[in-house]
Design a protein around this motif. Structure first.
Motif, PDB file in Angstrom:
ATOM      1  N   ARG A   1       3.981  -0.696  12.366  1.00  0.00           N
ATOM      2  CA  ARG A   1       2.859  -1.497  12.862  1.00  0.00           C
ATOM      3  C   ARG A   1       1.568  -0.710  12.664  1.00  0.00           C
ATOM      4  N   ARG A   2       0.446  -1.406  12.755  1.00  0.00           N
ATOM      5  CA  ARG A   2      -0.863  -0.773  12.546  1.00  0.00           C
ATOM      6  C   ARG A   2      -0.984   0.485  13.406  1.00  0.00           C
ATOM      7  N   GLY A   3      -1.496   1.547  12.797  1.00  0.00           N
ATOM      8  CA  GLY A   3      -1.702   2.808  13.489  1.00  0.00           C
ATOM      9  C   GLY A   3      -0.515   3.746  13.401  1.00  0.00           C
ATOM     10  N   ALA A   4       0.593   3.305  12.814  1.00  0.00           N
ATOM     11  CA  ALA A   4       1.793   4.134  12.726  1.00  0.00           C
ATOM     12  C   ALA A   4       1.601   5.237  11.681  1.00  0.00           C
ATOM     13  N   LEU A   5       2.254   6.365  11.919  1.00  0.00           N
ATOM     14  CA  LEU A   5       2.274   7.470  10.969  1.00  0.00           C
ATOM     15  C   LEU A   5       3.422   7.221  10.002  1.00  0.00           C
ATOM     16  N   ILE A   6       3.105   7.163   8.707  1.00  0.00           N
ATOM     17  CA  ILE A   6       4.115   6.900   7.683  1.00  0.00           C
ATOM     18  C   ILE A   6       4.300   8.155   6.856  1.00  0.00           C
ATOM     19  N   THR A   7       5.536   8.590   6.756  1.00  0.00           N
ATOM     20  CA  THR A   7       5.882   9.756   5.946  1.00  0.00           C
ATOM     21  C   THR A   7       6.894   9.334   4.894  1.00  0.00           C
ATOM     22  N   ASP A   8       7.151  10.188   3.957  1.00  0.00           N
ATOM     23  CA  ASP A   8       8.184   9.985   2.934  1.00  0.00           C
ATOM     24  C   ASP A   8       7.945   8.760   2.062  1.00  0.00           C
ATOM     25  N   LEU A   9       6.708   8.473   1.715  1.00  0.00           N
ATOM     26  CA  LEU A   9       6.420   7.422   0.735  1.00  0.00           C
ATOM     27  C   LEU A   9       6.488   8.038  -0.651  1.00  0.00           C
ATOM     28  N   ASP A  10       7.108   7.319  -1.596  1.00  0.00           N
ATOM     29  CA  ASP A  10       7.074   7.832  -2.960  1.00  0.00           C
ATOM     30  C   ASP A  10       5.659   7.648  -3.510  1.00  0.00           C
ATOM     31  N   GLU A  11       5.339   8.369  -4.558  1.00  0.00           N
ATOM     32  CA  GLU A  11       3.973   8.411  -5.067  1.00  0.00           C
ATOM     33  C   GLU A  11       3.482   7.035  -5.530  1.00  0.00           C
ATOM     34  N   LEU A  12       4.312   6.260  -6.198  1.00  0.00           N
ATOM     35  CA  LEU A  12       3.890   4.938  -6.671  1.00  0.00           C
ATOM     36  C   LEU A  12       3.593   3.994  -5.506  1.00  0.00           C
ATOM     37  N   GLU A  13       4.460   4.013  -4.508  1.00  0.00           N
ATOM     38  CA  GLU A  13       4.253   3.152  -3.336  1.00  0.00           C
ATOM     39  C   GLU A  13       2.986   3.571  -2.587  1.00  0.00           C
ATOM     40  N   ALA A  14       2.767   4.867  -2.450  1.00  0.00           N
ATOM     41  CA  ALA A  14       1.569   5.364  -1.766  1.00  0.00           C
ATOM     42  C   ALA A  14       0.307   4.929  -2.507  1.00  0.00           C
ATOM     43  N   GLN A  15       0.295   5.050  -3.833  1.00  0.00           N
ATOM     44  CA  GLN A  15      -0.877   4.647  -4.616  1.00  0.00           C
ATOM     45  C   GLN A  15      -1.130   3.148  -4.497  1.00  0.00           C
ATOM     46  N   ARG A  16      -0.071   2.356  -4.520  1.00  0.00           N
ATOM     47  CA  ARG A  16      -0.208   0.906  -4.392  1.00  0.00           C
ATOM     48  C   ARG A  16      -0.820   0.540  -3.037  1.00  0.00           C
TER      49      ARG A  16
END
Length: 140
Positions: free
Chosen positions: A30-45
């Motif tokens: 949900r909004r404001g959550a800390l997100i870790t372990d995103l792959d580079e393509l997903e993070a860039q998108r």
């Protein structure tokens, strides 16, 4: 890996998919959550879409906002101190807005003191009595 803060309303992070490509394991953010372990393509998108922001940027902005808030608090005069003279003039600059009839007792007491009623006169009075004192003071 970089940590991100979710700025979108929600994001379902897919961790595993089955043979047909359907998600079998996901994390719901949900909004404001800390997100870790995103792959580079997903993070860039997600960055291009404005759905996430780097956590270190958000932390730096929050720290700056806290410093600004602290500076504003430091500029507020202590209670009982004389307010600075109004430079804009006009009745609205001199007198605060009258509270609604449904306002709390504390707001009525603050308003009464702001228009010049002595705090000793307000002690032990209920809201109706305070409003009567304010009405009498405003008629003068």
């Amino acid at each position: 890996m970089t940590d991100y803060i979710l700025t979108a309303l929600r994001f379902n992070q897919v961790l595993e998919r089955n043979d047909q490509g359907r998600p079998t394991k996901e994390i719901r953010h949900r909004r404001g959550a800390l997100i870790t372990d995103l792959d580079e393509l997903e993070a860039q998108r997600l960055l291009r879409a404005g759905a996430i922001r780097p956590a270190d940027e958000v932390a730096a902005e929050e720290a700056a906002a806290e410093r600004i808030a602290a500076a504003v608090v430091d500029q507020v005069p202590p209670q009982g101190a004389e307010p600075p003279a109004a430079t804009t003039g006009g009745a609205s600059a001199e007198r605060p807005r009258r509270p609604r009839a449904t306002a709390t007792d504390e707001k009525w007491v603050a308003y009464a003191e702001a228009i010049g009623i002595d705090a000793e006169d307000l002690e032990g009075k209920n809201k109706d009595e305070i409003i009567a004192l304010v009405d009498a003071a405003e008629e003068k």
